[in-house]
Enzyme design. Structure first.
Site, PDB file in Angstrom:
ATOM      1  N   GLY A  16       0.798  -1.196   0.135  1.00 38.97           N
ATOM      2  CA  GLY A  16       0.059   0.147  -0.172  1.00 38.97           C
ATOM      3  C   GLY A  16       0.793   1.263   0.089  1.00 38.97           C
ATOM      4  O   GLY A  16       0.377   2.361   0.081  1.00 38.97           O
ATOM      5  N   GLY A  18       2.517   2.392  -2.354  1.00 34.55           N
ATOM      6  CA  GLY A  18       2.673   2.977  -3.710  1.00 34.55           C
ATOM      7  C   GLY A  18       3.664   2.585  -4.615  1.00 34.55           C
ATOM      8  O   GLY A  18       3.785   3.164  -5.921  1.00 34.55           O
ATOM      9  N   LYS A  19       4.160   1.434  -4.419  1.00 33.48           N
ATOM     10  CA  LYS A  19       5.149   0.898  -5.431  1.00 33.48           C
ATOM     11  C   LYS A  19       4.758   0.728  -6.757  1.00 33.48           C
ATOM     12  O   LYS A  19       5.355   1.073  -7.603  1.00 33.48           O
ATOM     13  CB  LYS A  19       5.855  -0.619  -4.755  1.00 33.48           C
ATOM     14  N   THR A  21       1.970   1.869  -8.110  1.00 36.15           N
ATOM     15  CA  THR A  21       1.584   3.042  -8.928  1.00 36.15           C
ATOM     16  C   THR A  21       2.641   4.011  -9.221  1.00 36.15           C
ATOM     17  O   THR A  21       2.736   4.348 -10.403  1.00 36.15           O
ATOM     18  CB  THR A  21       0.737   3.911  -7.720  1.00 36.15           C
ATOM     19  N   ARG A  46      -1.491 -22.191 -16.026  1.00 41.23           N
ATOM     20  CA  ARG A  46      -2.328 -22.070 -16.418  1.00 41.23           C
ATOM     21  C   ARG A  46      -2.797 -21.893 -17.876  1.00 41.23           C
ATOM     22  O   ARG A  46      -1.908 -21.432 -18.627  1.00 41.23           O
ATOM     23  CB  ARG A  46      -3.137 -20.790 -15.575  1.00 41.23           C
ATOM     24  N   ARG A 139      -8.065   1.300  -1.563  1.00 48.31           N
ATOM     25  CA  ARG A 139      -7.940   0.291  -2.547  1.00 48.31           C
ATOM     26  C   ARG A 139      -8.773  -0.865  -2.690  1.00 48.31           C
ATOM     27  O   ARG A 139      -9.178  -1.612  -3.830  1.00 48.31           O
ATOM     28  CB  ARG A 139      -6.494  -0.236  -2.641  1.00 48.31           C
ATOM     29  N   ARG A 150      -1.185  -6.900   7.192  1.00 50.84           N
ATOM     30  CA  ARG A 150      -0.192  -5.768   6.489  1.00 50.84           C
ATOM     31  C   ARG A 150       0.109  -4.821   7.194  1.00 50.84           C
ATOM     32  O   ARG A 150       1.397  -4.550   7.203  1.00 50.84           O
ATOM     33  CB  ARG A 150      -0.906  -5.465   5.199  1.00 50.84           C
ATOM     34  N   ASN A 173       6.186   9.079   0.294  1.00 57.05           N
ATOM     35  CA  ASN A 173       5.093   9.144  -0.696  1.00 57.05           C
ATOM     36  C   ASN A 173       4.001  10.027   0.023  1.00 57.05           C
ATOM     37  O   ASN A 173       3.078   9.017   0.369  1.00 57.05           O
ATOM     38  CB  ASN A 173       4.653   7.568  -1.108  1.00 57.05           C
TER      39      ASN A 173
HETATM   40  N1  LIG Z   1       0.766   9.689  -2.930  1.00 53.55           N
HETATM   41  C1  LIG Z   1      -0.497   8.970  -2.816  1.00 53.55           C
HETATM   42  N2  LIG Z   1      -1.457   9.558  -2.345  1.00 53.55           N
HETATM   43  C2  LIG Z   1      -3.049   8.950  -2.378  1.00 53.55           C
HETATM   44  N3  LIG Z   1      -3.276   7.731  -2.622  1.00 53.55           N
HETATM   45  C3  LIG Z   1      -1.830   7.010  -3.123  1.00 53.55           C
HETATM   46  C4  LIG Z   1      -0.616   7.722  -3.122  1.00 53.55           C
HETATM   47  N4  LIG Z   1       0.257   6.808  -3.537  1.00 53.55           N
HETATM   48  C5  LIG Z   1      -0.572   5.621  -3.905  1.00 53.55           C
HETATM   49  N5  LIG Z   1      -1.624   5.700  -3.371  1.00 53.55           N
HETATM   50  C6  LIG Z   1      -3.033   4.812  -3.650  1.00 53.55           C
HETATM   51  O1  LIG Z   1      -2.697   3.779  -2.356  1.00 53.55           O
HETATM   52  C7  LIG Z   1      -3.085   2.479  -3.020  1.00 53.55           C
HETATM   53  C8  LIG Z   1      -1.820   1.430  -2.781  1.00 53.55           C
HETATM   54  O2  LIG Z   1      -0.993   1.689  -3.784  1.00 53.55           O
HETATM   55  P1  LIG Z   1      -0.102   0.666  -4.512  1.00 53.55           P
HETATM   56  O3  LIG Z   1      -1.062  -0.175  -4.862  1.00 53.55           O
HETATM   57  O4  LIG Z   1       0.583   1.136  -5.718  1.00 53.55           O
HETATM   58  O5  LIG Z   1       0.721   0.018  -3.479  1.00 53.55           O
HETATM   59  P2  LIG Z   1       1.780  -1.079  -3.388  1.00 53.55           P
HETATM   60  O6  LIG Z   1       2.945  -0.712  -2.543  1.00 53.55           O
HETATM   61  O7  LIG Z   1       2.135  -1.535  -4.850  1.00 53.55           O
HETATM   62  O8  LIG Z   1       0.885  -2.389  -2.875  1.00 53.55           O
HETATM   63  P3  LIG Z   1       1.359  -3.930  -2.935  1.00 53.55           P
HETATM   64  O9  LIG Z   1       2.297  -4.158  -2.303  1.00 53.55           O
HETATM   65  O10 LIG Z   1       0.064  -4.539  -1.793  1.00 53.55           O
HETATM   66  O11 LIG Z   1       1.121  -4.388  -4.096  1.00 53.55           O
HETATM   67  C9  LIG Z   1      -3.742   2.370  -4.274  1.00 53.55           C
HETATM   68  O12 LIG Z   1      -4.973   2.722  -4.281  1.00 53.55           O
HETATM   69  C10 LIG Z   1      -3.177   3.869  -4.762  1.00 53.55           C
HETATM   70  O13 LIG Z   1      -3.700   4.628  -5.852  1.00 53.55           O
END
Ligand SMILES: Nc1ncnc2c1ncn2[C@@H]1O[C@H](COP(=O)(O)OP(=O)(O)OP(=O)(O)O)[C@@H](O)[C@H]1O
Length: 212
Positions: A16, A18-19, A21, A46, A139, A150, A173
């Protein structure tokens, strides 16, 4: 010294943070620069999945032997199947002149840090646990139980990520725009330096749409 192509880029951070994104933007803005390695798995393909494209499909015995030989950077077990990233798979991406992006967890970071791949290590830091929870809830991918687990893991990861010396760059972030620019500027500087040292890597940038 053997030339291997650009250094791999490790992205670590709590679920979560933001990786995905941030990486999505990076791949969109630099369409020729980055690539993902093909992982190995002992699960069966699959329908529609291709060996060597979606995964390298191997038997449990073969995978266990390869792990013993030290061929894997990281491995994990999900529902009885082994998954892993091999050094060879990373080298294949490097050989194409691309930065191999590895989205991995703390344990994996420790393993890759001690390997000879010389990765760039980046940690994505959420503003706070409370905000991380809001984003994960937003999300809408988690049950109450998985959310709790988590967030519990996230506390340890944040401590680890912010410990001086553990990462080359910590991206905070807060807003997506500012976080992306921090990440992009750090990577651009690093890749420009590698280019000057003779590494082949494309830094071609394409404009991102305003609403990306
Ligand atoms: N700076 C930000 N401000 C607001 N929302 C954000 C920001 N960065 C990411 N998000 C939102 O937070 C959520 C989590 O981001 P993301 O899915 O990219 O995380 P992740 O690190 O890839 O998680 P995972 O390891 O579970 O795959 C998403 O819904 C995304 O749109």
């Amino acid at each position: 010294m053997v030339k291997h192509g650009p250094r791999p880029l490790v992205i670590c951070g709590p679920s979560g943070s933001g990786k995905s994104t941030l990486l999505k933007r990076l791949f969109a803005e630099y369409p020729e620069t980055f690539g993902f390695s093909v992982s190995h798995t002992t699960r069966k393909p699959r329908p529609g999945e291709q060996d060597g494209v979606h995964y390298n499909y191997v038997t449990k015995e073969a995978m266990e032997e390869a792990i013993k030989r030290g061929e894997f950077l990281e491995t994990a077990v999900f529902s009885g199947n082994i998954y892993g990233t091999s050094k060879h798979a990373v080298r294949q991406v490097q050989a194409q002149g691309k930065v191999c992006v590895l989205d991995i967890e703390m344990q994996g970071v420790e393993q890759i840090r001690n390997s000879d791949l010389n990765p760039i290590l980046v940690f994505i830091n959420p503003p706070s646990i409370e905000e991380l929870e809001r984003r994960l809830r937003g999300r809408a991918t988690e049950t109450d139980e998985s959310l709790k687990s988590r967030l519990e893991t996230a506390k340890h990861e944040i401590q680890y990520g912010n410990k001086p010396g553990n990462f080359h760059c910590v991206v905070h972030n807060e807003t997506l725009k500012q976080a992306y620019e921090e990440l992009r500027d750090f990577i651009e500087t690093e890749l420009k330096r590698e280019k000057q040292e003779g590494v082949t890597v494309s830094l071609k940038r394409v404009p991102l749409p305003e609403d990306f």
